[in-house]
Motif scaffolding. Structure first.
Motif, PDB file in Angstrom:
ATOM      1  N   ASP A 284       0.854  -1.194   0.000  1.00 43.69           N
ATOM      2  CA  ASP A 284       0.000   0.000   0.000  1.00 43.69           C
ATOM      3  C   ASP A 284       0.887   1.241   0.000  1.00 43.69           C
ATOM      4  O   ASP A 284       2.115   1.164   0.120  1.00 43.69           O
ATOM      5  N   ARG A 285       0.254   2.412  -0.173  1.00 45.78           N
ATOM      6  CA  ARG A 285       1.025   3.645  -0.342  1.00 45.78           C
ATOM      7  C   ARG A 285       1.901   3.954   0.877  1.00 45.78           C
ATOM      8  O   ARG A 285       3.095   4.266   0.713  1.00 45.78           O
ATOM      9  N   PRO A 286       1.386   3.870   2.132  1.00 49.72           N
ATOM     10  CA  PRO A 286       2.289   4.120   3.276  1.00 49.72           C
ATOM     11  C   PRO A 286       3.476   3.162   3.305  1.00 49.72           C
ATOM     12  O   PRO A 286       4.593   3.540   3.629  1.00 49.72           O
ATOM     13  N   GLY A 287       3.237   1.878   2.926  1.00 48.40           N
ATOM     14  CA  GLY A 287       4.333   0.925   2.924  1.00 48.40           C
ATOM     15  C   GLY A 287       5.384   1.267   1.883  1.00 48.40           C
ATOM     16  O   GLY A 287       6.588   1.133   2.130  1.00 48.40           O
ATOM     17  N   LEU A 288       4.943   1.699   0.686  1.00 48.17           N
ATOM     18  CA  LEU A 288       5.894   2.090  -0.352  1.00 48.17           C
ATOM     19  C   LEU A 288       6.729   3.280   0.092  1.00 48.17           C
ATOM     20  O   LEU A 288       7.935   3.349  -0.166  1.00 48.17           O
ATOM     21  N   GLU A 289       6.085   4.259   0.763  1.00 44.87           N
ATOM     22  CA  GLU A 289       6.830   5.420   1.244  1.00 44.87           C
ATOM     23  C   GLU A 289       7.866   5.017   2.294  1.00 44.87           C
ATOM     24  O   GLU A 289       9.014   5.488   2.266  1.00 44.87           O
ATOM     25  N   LYS A 290       7.484   4.134   3.208  1.00 45.32           N
ATOM     26  CA  LYS A 290       8.437   3.681   4.220  1.00 45.32           C
ATOM     27  C   LYS A 290       9.604   2.943   3.588  1.00 45.32           C
ATOM     28  O   LYS A 290      10.769   3.131   3.965  1.00 45.32           O
ATOM     29  N   LEU A 291       9.315   2.061   2.599  1.00 42.64           N
ATOM     30  CA  LEU A 291      10.373   1.272   1.984  1.00 42.64           C
ATOM     31  C   LEU A 291      11.308   2.151   1.153  1.00 42.64           C
ATOM     32  O   LEU A 291      12.523   1.941   1.144  1.00 42.64           O
ATOM     33  N   SER A 292      10.743   3.159   0.453  1.00 36.52           N
ATOM     34  CA  SER A 292      11.590   4.080  -0.312  1.00 36.52           C
ATOM     35  C   SER A 292      12.486   4.888   0.608  1.00 36.52           C
ATOM     36  O   SER A 292      13.665   5.108   0.319  1.00 36.52           O
ATOM     37  N   ARG A 293      11.938   5.318   1.733  1.00 35.27           N
ATOM     38  CA  ARG A 293      12.738   6.067   2.698  1.00 35.27           C
ATOM     39  C   ARG A 293      13.856   5.184   3.265  1.00 35.27           C
ATOM     40  O   ARG A 293      14.998   5.634   3.444  1.00 35.27           O
ATOM     41  N   ALA A 294      13.537   3.921   3.512  1.00 35.46           N
ATOM     42  CA  ALA A 294      14.550   3.012   4.031  1.00 35.46           C
ATOM     43  C   ALA A 294      15.664   2.784   3.013  1.00 35.46           C
ATOM     44  O   ALA A 294      16.844   2.684   3.376  1.00 35.46           O
TER      45      ALA A 294
ATOM     46  N   ARG B 270      22.608   1.363   6.756  1.00 31.80           N
ATOM     47  CA  ARG B 270      21.584   0.470   7.282  1.00 31.80           C
ATOM     48  C   ARG B 270      20.314   1.250   7.549  1.00 31.80           C
ATOM     49  O   ARG B 270      20.371   2.424   7.912  1.00 31.80           O
ATOM     50  N   ALA B 271      19.158   0.618   7.362  1.00 35.11           N
ATOM     51  CA  ALA B 271      17.875   1.273   7.630  1.00 35.11           C
ATOM     52  C   ALA B 271      16.831   0.202   7.881  1.00 35.11           C
ATOM     53  O   ALA B 271      17.020  -0.978   7.545  1.00 35.11           O
ATOM     54  N   GLU B 272      15.727   0.605   8.507  1.00 33.73           N
ATOM     55  CA  GLU B 272      14.632  -0.305   8.828  1.00 33.73           C
ATOM     56  C   GLU B 272      13.315   0.307   8.391  1.00 33.73           C
ATOM     57  O   GLU B 272      13.173   1.544   8.326  1.00 33.73           O
ATOM     58  N   ALA B 273      12.344  -0.555   8.107  1.00 33.29           N
ATOM     59  CA  ALA B 273      10.984  -0.119   7.791  1.00 33.29           C
ATOM     60  C   ALA B 273      10.033  -1.101   8.460  1.00 33.29           C
ATOM     61  O   ALA B 273      10.115  -2.311   8.232  1.00 33.29           O
ATOM     62  N   ASP B 274       9.130  -0.589   9.287  1.00 31.43           N
ATOM     63  CA  ASP B 274       8.237  -1.444  10.073  1.00 31.43           C
ATOM     64  C   ASP B 274       6.807  -1.286   9.585  1.00 31.43           C
ATOM     65  O   ASP B 274       6.436  -0.283   8.963  1.00 31.43           O
ATOM     66  N   SER B 275       6.007  -2.291   9.874  1.00 32.97           N
ATOM     67  CA  SER B 275       4.573  -2.285   9.583  1.00 32.97           C
ATOM     68  C   SER B 275       4.309  -2.007   8.111  1.00 32.97           C
ATOM     69  O   SER B 275       3.613  -1.050   7.744  1.00 32.97           O
ATOM     70  N   LEU B 276       4.873  -2.852   7.243  1.00 33.09           N
ATOM     71  CA  LEU B 276       4.612  -2.756   5.800  1.00 33.09           C
ATOM     72  C   LEU B 276       3.427  -3.666   5.470  1.00 33.09           C
ATOM     73  O   LEU B 276       3.448  -4.865   5.780  1.00 33.09           O
ATOM     74  N   SER B 277       2.397  -3.112   4.853  1.00 27.41           N
ATOM     75  CA  SER B 277       1.185  -3.872   4.560  1.00 27.41           C
ATOM     76  C   SER B 277       1.050  -4.091   3.064  1.00 27.41           C
ATOM     77  O   SER B 277       1.415  -3.226   2.248  1.00 27.41           O
TER      78      SER B 277
ATOM     79  N   TRP C 154       4.734  -6.931   7.011  1.00 26.95           N
ATOM     80  CA  TRP C 154       6.131  -7.328   7.120  1.00 26.95           C
ATOM     81  C   TRP C 154       6.932  -6.244   7.829  1.00 26.95           C
ATOM     82  O   TRP C 154       6.498  -5.087   7.921  1.00 26.95           O
ATOM     83  N   LYS C 155       8.113  -6.648   8.248  1.00 27.33           N
ATOM     84  CA  LYS C 155       9.136  -5.744   8.754  1.00 27.33           C
ATOM     85  C   LYS C 155      10.373  -5.936   7.892  1.00 27.33           C
ATOM     86  O   LYS C 155      10.757  -7.072   7.603  1.00 27.33           O
ATOM     87  N   ALA C 156      11.007  -4.851   7.423  1.00 24.82           N
ATOM     88  CA  ALA C 156      12.124  -4.935   6.483  1.00 24.82           C
ATOM     89  C   ALA C 156      13.345  -4.218   7.033  1.00 24.82           C
ATOM     90  O   ALA C 156      13.220  -3.183   7.715  1.00 24.82           O
ATOM     91  N   THR C 157      14.533  -4.774   6.720  1.00 28.21           N
ATOM     92  CA  THR C 157      15.802  -4.107   6.997  1.00 28.21           C
ATOM     93  C   THR C 157      16.638  -4.143   5.738  1.00 28.21           C
ATOM     94  O   THR C 157      16.541  -5.088   4.935  1.00 28.21           O
TER      95      THR C 157
END
Length: 813
Positions: free
Chosen positions: A120-130, A139-146, A154-157
């Motif tokens: 979803d859009r919030p998840g894409l923004e978090k992953l792009s920021r990471a 190193r970076a992390e992104a939490d609560s990706l739907s 998911w949770k991504a690093t």
């Protein structure tokens, strides 16, 4: 794959045959052209040497050259990144997928590379920021990706990797919400359930339909007699019963068992949206034996243990009381009685009798609800009748298994805390009012300076007998009266000018004794008592005289308010040492040696609700028109500015009624020699200065500046005026030659002390005369330099002229 070693090896035989055929054809052509066989053979031999040398060199460089042409073998990497439960992907700087684990392909597919995943859009923004942060920081992390449908989370690093940090290694972990119901069922069947049973708590997991899902072994044994029984699917309510007093028992125990307290704990995630009703999800049911924590069961005959419970609660510092089901008090400990201020009158019948009328219905309803509902606890804010202005927190707890007692009330004894809060609030209020009074007095002094100055200038043009002379004198007299009020305000705000001396308090009392006898009159018996070996105090004797006179006049008025005007006034002095102060346990008086001044009368006393306000300015208990309300506030300010303390209390007479008021003043004993006077503090001797001079007058108030300029000009001085500190400094900096600077203290922009510091850098010997409505001590704390003088506002035309003449004469010596 065109440069792979396998391809090159397959092509080597064909390549060697082609080269041999080419060499032979070339030699034949050379033989035909030259007609010399020797030349052709020499050509072939030379070619053979070059070919052999080339193959030798190629064999030596083969490993290095092979590495340069070999493509990365990702099969080993793929085998290494396969981890259970973790999806791993490797991307290059162009965000292209270089390698991925099988779990990654199952979750996202190989057509998508991070950060461009089907989210979803919030998840894409978090992953792009990471991704940006990982390339930048390593190193970076992104939490609560739907996912797009919200079904997976998911949770991504991401971490930089590779010889040149040219790759990102992504790790994805699925976020799986814990099934609290299943987890709790497993725990009840294990050691956790046994631990609860050993503590007297039986637990069962019950679904929304009321059916049992799992139970602890202790619950199974109490309900069915078999600790190994699962009891799954059975009705939970059927395992219990209640009697006519709503007490709960296990059905199998009957009346032989002890009452139970039932607590329902809904198993809902606090972070998730709450269900519409409390029964829409599974709940953990806890049955607590009534004997847990009090040493025995409580049934219908358990009232015999009430004295033991009362003794236990009575020893606790927390205020506790017990009521029955109807809300009537059964008992309360001493701490509860102190908290509600009922130690003398005893406990009322109902808790609602303790609070103000507006809170009665709410408290009675709360006690009734806790008494007849399930065992629970809570608290509510109520206002007690004994302290209606200060809400307190009253705790309520529904108790089961204690016979008729059903509600436990708790109330902290905050008497001491409330007293300290009132003292702090009073001190804060007095400080704020003092600052306000000081500011008002300062501004008012500027107005009075102008009024008195203009009156003096007008009186110079009028002589006694003129039609306007008496009116001008009346204006001037009222202005002087207003000036005395401002001095009282300054005294209260501790901003007046003091002339402290080391003295004995009895000497000051003896100076005003005759005046006090005349003020008291013949009907009031005036008595003076002095203790021996009194310590010296450091204070302004004139201000102390004002303190004594104001307290005596206040006592006289209190005696007259009784009606006949007869009474007794006692003025005494005592010494009190530091150990005695410590024994008093005062939170205000610091331990030290003091000399006390006590003024006590047998008048009507001070009402209890007004004793905390008597030192406030303009507050008076006298009739309208008989007091300004500044007498006691002036006393308070003088005592505090002298480093002392003052207290007021009522003297108890027969029956506990007030039999007069007592004012106690504590002045710290002065230890040491008489301090040397501050620089230029002593007044310059009076002189008739007639030498004139050039003056720089700096004053921001136009009317004050105009009056002072005219007064000084008439006295023979050449006056240059400036409206603020910047203008005054500019006059000096531009080469102005002045004999004296006369300046206000508080001005917008650059104030007087700041201007004086800058002037002293340019002309170190320049004398400065400050004029202000604030105290000289406060000014000298800001700036204390040579040749600095002071004149308080308001001043008359003659006073400002005389002061300037005295300063000029002192500086010319």
């Amino acid at each position: 794959m065109k440069n792979s070693p396998l391809l090159l090896a397959a092509q080597q035989p064909a390549l060697a045959g082609s080269l041999a055929a080419g060499f032979i054809l070339s030699a034949a052509l050379l033989w035909l052209i030259t007609g010399s066989a020797v030349t052709a053979v020499a050509f072939l031999a030379a070619l053979a040497v070059f070919v052999v040398a080339g193959f030798a060199i190629s064999s030596l460089r083969a490993p290095a050259d092979a590495g340069g042409f070999t493509a990365p073998d990702w099969s080993v990497t793929v085998a290494a990144i396969e981890q259970p439960g973790i999806a791993i992907a490797i991307t290059d700087r162009a965000n292209r997928l270089a390698c991925a684990s099988q779990l990654y392909a199952d979750w996202f597919g190989i057509d998508f590379a991070p950060p461009g995943l089907p989210l979803d859009r919030p998840g894409l923004e978090k992953l792009s920021r990471a991704a940006r942060e990982a390339w930048r920081d390593g190193r970076a992390e992104a939490d609560s990706l739907s996912s797009e449908d919200g079904a997976s989370r998911w949770k991504a690093t991401a971490e930089r990797a590779g010889r040149g940090d040219d790759f990102l290694v992504w790790r994805f972990e699925a976020l799986v919400e814990e099934d609290m119901s299943a987890t709790m069922a497993a725990r009840l069947a294990g050691p956790f359930g046994k631990l609860l049973s050993r503590a007297g708590i039986e637990a069962a997991l019950v679904g929304a339909d009321g059916a049992i899902r799992a139970v602890a072994q202790g619950f199974a044994e109490r309900a069915s007699g078999d600790p190994a029984a699962t009891m799954a699917g059975q009705d939970f309510v059927a395992q219990l019963r209640s009697d006519e007093r709503d007490r709960i028992f296990f059905s199998r125990d009957g009346r032989r068992g002890s009452p139970q307290t039932l607590i329902q704990v809904p198993l809902a995630d606090p972070a998730s949206p709450q269900p519409k009703g409390a029964d829409e999800g599974p709940s953990l049911m806890l049955l607590i034996d009534s004997g847990v924590g009090i040493g025995g069961g409580w049934d219908g005959a358990g009232q015999a243990s009430t004295p033991q419970l009362e003794a236990l609660l009575g020893a606790l510092p927390l205020g506790l009381a017990m009521t029955d089901r109807d809300g009537r008090f059964l008992f309360a400990n001493n701490a509860f009685l102190r908290a509600i201020d009922q130690e003398k009158d005893g406990l009322p019948q109902f808790p609602s009798d303790l609070v103000v009328r507006e809170d009665k219905a709410v408290l009675a309803d709360a006690v009734r609800r806790f008494g007849r509902g399930s065992g629970s606890s809570g608290d509510m804010a109520v206002r007690l009748r004994s302290a209606a202005d200060e809400p307190v927190s009253l705790g309520l707890a529904g108790v089961r298994g204690l016979g008729e007692a059903s509600v436990l009330l708790s109330l902290a004894d905050s008497t001491e805390e409330t007293r300290l809060k009132r003292q702090v609030a009073q001190a804060t209020k007095m400080q704020a009012v003092g600052q306000l009074a000081g500011g008002v007095a300062h501004d008012f002094n500027n107005v009075l300076t102008a009024i008195i100055g203009y009156c003096d200038l007008m009186l110079l043009r009028h002589t006694p007998g003129d039609s306007d002379y008496d009116d001008i004198q009346q204006i001037r007299a009222n202005s002087n009266r207003a000036a005395s009020l401002t001095r009282q305000l300054l005294a209260f705000s501790r901003q007046q000018t003091l002339r402290p001396e080391v003295l004995q308090l009895p000497d000051v009392v003896s100076e005003v004794s005759q005046l006090l006898k005349r003020l008291m009159g013949e009907k009031i018996a005036f008595t003076v008592r002095h203790d021996r070996d009194l310590g010296m105090v450091r204070a302004d004797p004139q201000q102390l005289e004002q303190v004594i006179v104001n307290l005596a006049v206040n006592a006289r008025d209190a005696i007259h308010s009784r009606g006949d005007g007869t009474g007794k006034l006692t003025l005494s002095t005592r010494r009190i040492s530091a150990p005695e102060i410590r024994k008093m346990g005062s939170d205000i008086l610091p331990p030290a040696d003091y000399t006390m001044l006590i003024v006590q009368d047998d008048g009507s006393g001070v009402p209890a609700d007004k004793i905390g306000k008597i030192f406030e300015p303009f507050f008076t208990t006298k009739e309208q028109g008989k007091g300004t309300g500044l007498g006691l506030s002036t006393v308070y300010g003088i005592v505090k500015q002298s480093g002392g303390f003052i207290f007021c209390d009522n003297v108890e007479g027969p029956g506990g009624k007030p039999a007069g008021a007592r004012f106690t003043v504590y002045l710290p004993v002065y230890h040491g020699d008489m301090p040397q006077p501050a620089k230029q503090v002593a007044e310059a001797p009076a002189s008739e200065w007639s030498g004139g001079g050039r003056l720089l007058l700096v004053e921001d108030e136009d009317m004050v500046r105009a009056v002072a300029e005219r007064a000084l000009t008439r006295a023979g001085y050449q006056v240059t005026t400036a409206a603020d500190g910047e203008e005054g400094l500019a006059e000096i900096a531009n080469g102005g030659a002045f004999d004296l600077v006369v300046s206000d203290v508080v001005m917008p922009g650059m104030d007087g002390p700041a201007m004086a510091r800058e002037i002293r850098r340019l002309k170190p010997a320049m004398p400065i005369l400050f004029m202000s409505g604030y105290a000289e001590e406060q000014l000298r704390r800001d700036i204390d330099i040579e040749n600095m003088f002071f004149i308080p506002k308001p001043f008359s035309v003659a006073e400002i002229g005389q002061k300037v003449g005295d300063v000029m004469a002192a500086c010319k010596k």
